[in-house]
Write a protein that holds these residues in place. Structure first.
Motif, mmCIF file in Angstrom:
data_model
loop_
_atom_site.group_PDB
_atom_site.id
_atom_site.type_symbol
_atom_site.label_atom_id
_atom_site.label_comp_id
_atom_site.label_asym_id
_atom_site.label_seq_id
_atom_site.Cartn_x
_atom_site.Cartn_y
_atom_site.Cartn_z
ATOM 1 N N THR A 383 0.838 -1.205 0.000
ATOM 2 C CA THR A 383 0.000 0.000 0.000
ATOM 3 C C THR A 383 0.869 1.250 0.000
ATOM 4 O O THR A 383 0.677 2.172 -0.812
ATOM 5 N N ASP A 384 1.836 1.286 0.907
ATOM 6 C CA ASP A 384 2.745 2.440 0.966
ATOM 7 C C ASP A 384 3.611 2.518 -0.290
ATOM 8 O O ASP A 384 3.918 3.613 -0.778
ATOM 9 N N PHE A 385 4.014 1.376 -0.804
ATOM 10 C CA PHE A 385 4.833 1.322 -2.012
ATOM 11 C C PHE A 385 4.115 1.989 -3.185
ATOM 12 O O PHE A 385 4.724 2.698 -3.991
ATOM 13 N N ILE A 386 2.806 1.785 -3.264
ATOM 14 C CA ILE A 386 2.006 2.397 -4.333
ATOM 15 C C ILE A 386 1.752 3.872 -4.032
ATOM 16 O O ILE A 386 2.008 4.752 -4.867
ATOM 17 N N ASN A 387 1.253 4.159 -2.839
ATOM 18 C CA ASN A 387 0.817 5.512 -2.514
ATOM 19 C C ASN A 387 1.950 6.531 -2.478
ATOM 20 O O ASN A 387 1.731 7.727 -2.721
ATOM 21 N N GLU A 388 3.159 6.091 -2.183
ATOM 22 C CA GLU A 388 4.281 7.023 -2.071
ATOM 23 C C GLU A 388 5.097 7.124 -3.353
ATOM 24 O O GLU A 388 6.185 7.714 -3.362
ATOM 25 N N GLY A 389 4.581 6.540 -4.444
ATOM 26 C CA GLY A 389 5.185 6.735 -5.747
ATOM 27 C C GLY A 389 6.281 5.757 -6.125
ATOM 28 O O GLY A 389 6.787 5.803 -7.257
ATOM 29 N N PHE A 390 6.649 4.855 -5.223
ATOM 30 C CA PHE A 390 7.722 3.908 -5.538
ATOM 31 C C PHE A 390 7.295 2.929 -6.628
ATOM 32 O O PHE A 390 8.107 2.518 -7.468
ATOM 33 N N PHE A 391 6.025 2.553 -6.623
ATOM 34 C CA PHE A 391 5.510 1.601 -7.605
ATOM 35 C C PHE A 391 5.643 2.166 -9.024
ATOM 36 O O PHE A 391 6.170 1.512 -9.928
ATOM 37 N N ALA A 392 5.181 3.414 -9.226
ATOM 38 C CA ALA A 392 5.240 4.029 -10.558
ATOM 39 C C ALA A 392 6.688 4.185 -11.017
ATOM 40 O O ALA A 392 7.009 3.938 -12.189
ATOM 41 N N THR A 393 7.560 4.564 -10.100
ATOM 42 C CA THR A 393 8.983 4.718 -10.444
ATOM 43 C C THR A 393 9.591 3.380 -10.855
ATOM 44 O O THR A 393 10.323 3.290 -11.846
ATOM 45 N N HIS A 394 9.273 2.341 -10.099
ATOM 46 C CA HIS A 394 9.798 1.007 -10.400
ATOM 47 C C HIS A 394 9.291 0.525 -11.756
ATOM 48 O O HIS A 394 10.063 -0.036 -12.548
ATOM 49 N N MET A 395 8.019 0.774 -12.059
ATOM 50 C CA MET A 395 7.450 0.317 -13.323
ATOM 51 C C MET A 395 8.130 1.001 -14.511
ATOM 52 O O MET A 395 8.467 0.349 -15.501
ATOM 53 N N ARG A 396 8.329 2.312 -14.408
ATOM 54 C CA ARG A 396 8.987 3.038 -15.512
ATOM 55 C C ARG A 396 10.403 2.501 -15.741
ATOM 56 O O ARG A 396 10.828 2.295 -16.887
ATOM 57 N N LYS A 397 11.101 2.264 -14.673
ATOM 58 C CA LYS A 397 12.471 1.755 -14.765
ATOM 59 C C LYS A 397 12.499 0.377 -15.416
ATOM 60 O O LYS A 397 13.300 0.111 -16.334
ATOM 61 N N MET A 398 11.605 -0.517 -14.981
ATOM 62 C CA MET A 398 11.646 -1.890 -15.467
ATOM 63 C C MET A 398 11.182 -1.993 -16.907
ATOM 64 O O MET A 398 11.687 -2.838 -17.662
ATOM 65 N N ARG A 399 10.232 -1.161 -17.335
ATOM 66 C CA ARG A 399 9.826 -1.187 -18.743
ATOM 67 C C ARG A 399 11.011 -0.895 -19.652
ATOM 68 O O ARG A 399 11.207 -1.554 -20.669
ATOM 69 N N LYS A 400 11.781 0.107 -19.301
ATOM 70 C CA LYS A 400 12.947 0.462 -20.117
ATOM 71 C C LYS A 400 13.970 -0.667 -20.145
ATOM 72 O O LYS A 400 14.524 -1.007 -21.201
ATOM 73 N N ILE A 401 14.214 -1.264 -18.989
ATOM 74 C CA ILE A 401 15.212 -2.332 -18.904
ATOM 75 C C ILE A 401 14.759 -3.555 -19.686
ATOM 76 O O ILE A 401 15.528 -4.150 -20.461
ATOM 77 N N TYR A 402 13.488 -3.945 -19.529
ATOM 78 C CA TYR A 402 12.995 -5.133 -20.231
ATOM 79 C C TYR A 402 12.937 -4.900 -21.737
ATOM 80 O O TYR A 402 13.222 -5.812 -22.525
ATOM 81 N N ASP A 403 12.576 -3.691 -22.139
ATOM 82 C CA ASP A 403 12.571 -3.364 -23.559
ATOM 83 C C ASP A 403 13.980 -3.506 -24.137
ATOM 84 O O ASP A 403 14.176 -4.092 -25.218
ATOM 85 N N GLN A 404 14.967 -3.005 -23.409
ATOM 86 C CA GLN A 404 16.346 -3.105 -23.875
ATOM 87 C C GLN A 404 16.815 -4.551 -23.909
ATOM 88 O O GLN A 404 17.510 -4.978 -24.839
ATOM 89 N N ARG A 405 16.427 -5.342 -22.915
ATOM 90 C CA ARG A 405 16.838 -6.750 -22.892
ATOM 91 C C ARG A 405 16.238 -7.517 -24.062
ATOM 92 O O ARG A 405 16.888 -8.392 -24.640
ATOM 93 N N GLN A 406 15.001 -7.184 -24.438
ATOM 94 C CA GLN A 406 14.423 -7.848 -25.601
ATOM 95 C C GLN A 406 15.196 -7.476 -26.864
ATOM 96 O O GLN A 406 15.465 -8.329 -27.715
ATOM 97 N N LYS A 407 15.568 -6.213 -27.000
ATOM 98 C CA LYS A 407 16.327 -5.793 -28.182
ATOM 99 C C LYS A 407 17.673 -6.514 -28.262
ATOM 100 O O LYS A 407 18.107 -6.925 -29.356
ATOM 101 N N VAL A 408 18.327 -6.672 -27.124
ATOM 102 C CA VAL A 408 19.606 -7.390 -27.099
ATOM 103 C C VAL A 408 19.402 -8.847 -27.493
ATOM 104 O O VAL A 408 20.184 -9.426 -28.260
ATOM 105 N N LEU A 409 18.321 -9.459 -26.985
ATOM 106 C CA LEU A 409 18.032 -10.859 -27.333
ATOM 107 C C LEU A 409 17.769 -11.008 -28.824
ATOM 108 O O LEU A 409 18.277 -11.929 -29.467
ATOM 109 N N LEU A 410 16.974 -10.111 -29.384
ATOM 110 C CA LEU A 410 16.641 -10.206 -30.810
ATOM 111 C C LEU A 410 17.880 -10.002 -31.683
ATOM 112 O O LEU A 410 18.044 -10.663 -32.712
ATOM 113 N N ALA A 411 18.750 -9.073 -31.269
ATOM 114 C CA ALA A 411 19.984 -8.854 -32.032
ATOM 115 C C ALA A 411 20.882 -10.083 -31.985
ATOM 116 O O ALA A 411 21.463 -10.497 -33.001
#
Length: 499
Positions: A383-411
């Protein structure tokens, strides 16, 4: 009589001061064994505690505590002013245990007629693919554990662990911790266009517990459940275990299509359809708006439920996450289920489902009886993780990382796997699919790759009826970027040898 008891007792008990088992437990076990074997028959008097302590070279306090414990359990009884005796109420037990050595469970002989219930046997017989222990490279369902915000979790947890209040130590509210239900409701409205109140949010210990709860409350034995084929095997197991009749529905390029239901089931009543519209599991296709509306119309016409499993909706790499099917539903027929398993990690055992408002009280009541939900501490922390903004920050970070990892895998796949398998990018999720030549035994490929340390999953495992293509799922989210090229290169060497 006393002499016999003393001799039998002291001769039959061997204590080992060097044993990991404490002396009082050794003494308890020794006396109990002599009673149950009949060497100390009912009514016989035990030596005085001082005598036992002296002869066995142990503390008298140890002896007294052991005897008091055995009196409380009914093995011994006291007679005022006369001493301690073996209870008269044990003859049947002594006959039963005559030849049993309780320190050797291998001697136990179970009754030959022990049986599971029909439902229990059905669950035991269902197929299930366990993840290989200690193998993580390219595991399809795995997130990046090494990038979790452990310092944040630790700080939030300490808030409640340092000086917990009585309210912190009780069960969560019926249906789950209400502040968490409010936080999830608010988040889903903005991110997934979900239409719900906090009361409609039911906290679960993950998708599996949501499936079980829905199966128990909405399905009767024999009810038809239409399922994507290929589809989520664990969901199929829950439905079949509850006695439902699972009907495989083939997919087209847009995912689940009721029109493709096998002819022998098309005109029969259907109670529920299981779908993964945002990213079909395991194929990854997306259900367009026109198909979603058609599916909602189909549910309305057939008086059927739709189970919307939105298992990885947050991880979309081409634009914002798609709106959920539930947000288009005007009649309350969609049961929406999400989980923190992929967002964070499986061990957190935290998920949620959105149920119709008219049924929210019944689901909250039933969930309390059947599962008691996830521990309250975890619900408070998230609850605190979501309400204090940590959840949104974590999601933005992980989307970028996973997107990059997929590109590396495809290459890496383009360089090393070309001509061996065909791999296409995905808009959303944790894995790509590697398609094999038609003549290949996909199960054999999976076995060989797993033995080499690659945690890939065979597409055939998710099928009720044979799928038209052979392939396996190859995850990219949980494998560090710097390890992907070497991993793909090693996989290519294996595939060249066997294809």
């Amino acid at each position: 009589m006393a002499k016999f008891a003393s001799g039998a007792l002291l001769d039959g008990i061997k204590l080992d001061p060097n044993s990991l088992s404490p002396l009082y437990r050794q003494l308890y076990t020794g006396i109990r064994r002599l009673i149950l074997s009949g060497d100390l028959p009912p009514g016989i008097k035990l030596p005085a505690s001082r005598t036992i302590a002296t002869e066995l070279s142990i503390s008298r306090t140890t002896v007294i505590n052991t005897i008091e414990q055995m009196i409380s359990e009914g093995f011994l009884e006291t007679r005022r002013g006369a001493g301690t005796y073996v209870s008269h109420h044990l003859p049947a037990m002594t006959d039963f245990y005559q030849s049993i050595d309780e320190d050797d469970p291998q001697q136990d002989v179970e009754a030959p007629d022990l049986k599971l219930s029909r439902r229990g046997q059905g669950y035991a017989d269902l197929p299930h693919q366990y993840e290989p222990e200690g193998i993580y490279t390219f595991r399809p369902s795995q997130s990046a554990y090494e990038l979790l915000p452990h310092d944040v979790f630790s700080r939030l947890t300490n808030r409640y662990q340092r000086r917990p209040t009585p309210a912190d130590l009780t069960y969560a509210d019926r249906g789950g911790f209400m502040p968490l239900r409010e936080a999830i409701s608010s988040y889903l409205k903005t991110s997934r266009s979900i239409r719900c109140t906090p009361e409609q949010v039911i906290i679960t210990s993950g998708t599996q517990s949501a499936l079980h709860l829905i199966s128990q409350l909405l399905l009767d034995p024999g009810d038809a459940v239409w399922m994507e084929d290929p589809g989520h095997m664990a969901a199929r197991c829950v439905f079949e275990g509850s006695g439902a009749n699972v009907v495989p529905v083939p997919l087209d390029e847009h995912g689940f299509n009721p029109e493709l239901c096998p002819p022998e089931h098309k005109d029969k009543p259907v109670k529920l359809a299981y779908v993964t519209p945002s990213s079909q599991h395991p194929l990854g296709c997306r259900m367009p708006l026109t198909r979603r509306i058609e599916l909602l119309d189909w549910a309305q016409q057939n008086d059927a439920w739709i189970f919307e499993d939105d298992y990885n909706s947050e991880f979309r790499y081409t634009g914002r996450p798609l709106a959920a099917l539930q947000g288009l539903d005007k009649s309350g027929r969609v049961l929406y289920v999400g989980s923190f398993t992929k967002i964070l990690y499986p061990g957190i055992r935290l998920g949620y489902m959105i149920v119709p408002g008219s049924m929210s009280e019944a689901f909250a009541h039933a969930s309390t009886i059947m599962q008691r939900s996830t521990p309250k501490l975890i619900q408070q922390v998230i609850t605190d993780f979501i309400n204090e903004g940590f959840f949104a920050t974590h999601m933005r970070k992980m989307r970028k990382i996973y997107d990059q990892r997929q590109k590396v895998l495809l290459a890496a796949a383009e360089e090393h796997l070309k001509g061996l398998v065909n791999i296409s990018p995905v808009e959303q999720g944790f894995h790509c699919n590697a398609w094999l030549p038609d003549h290949v035994d996909a199960q054999e490929i999976e076995d060989i790759l797993r033995q080499a340390g690659y945690a890939v999953n065979n597409i055939d495992y998710y099928c009720i009826r044979p799928y038209r293509r052979k392939g396996f799922m190859i995850g990219f989210a949980g494998t560090p970027e710097e390890e992907i090229p070497a991993g793909i290169q090693g996989m290519a060497k294996i595939l060249r040898r066997i294809l």
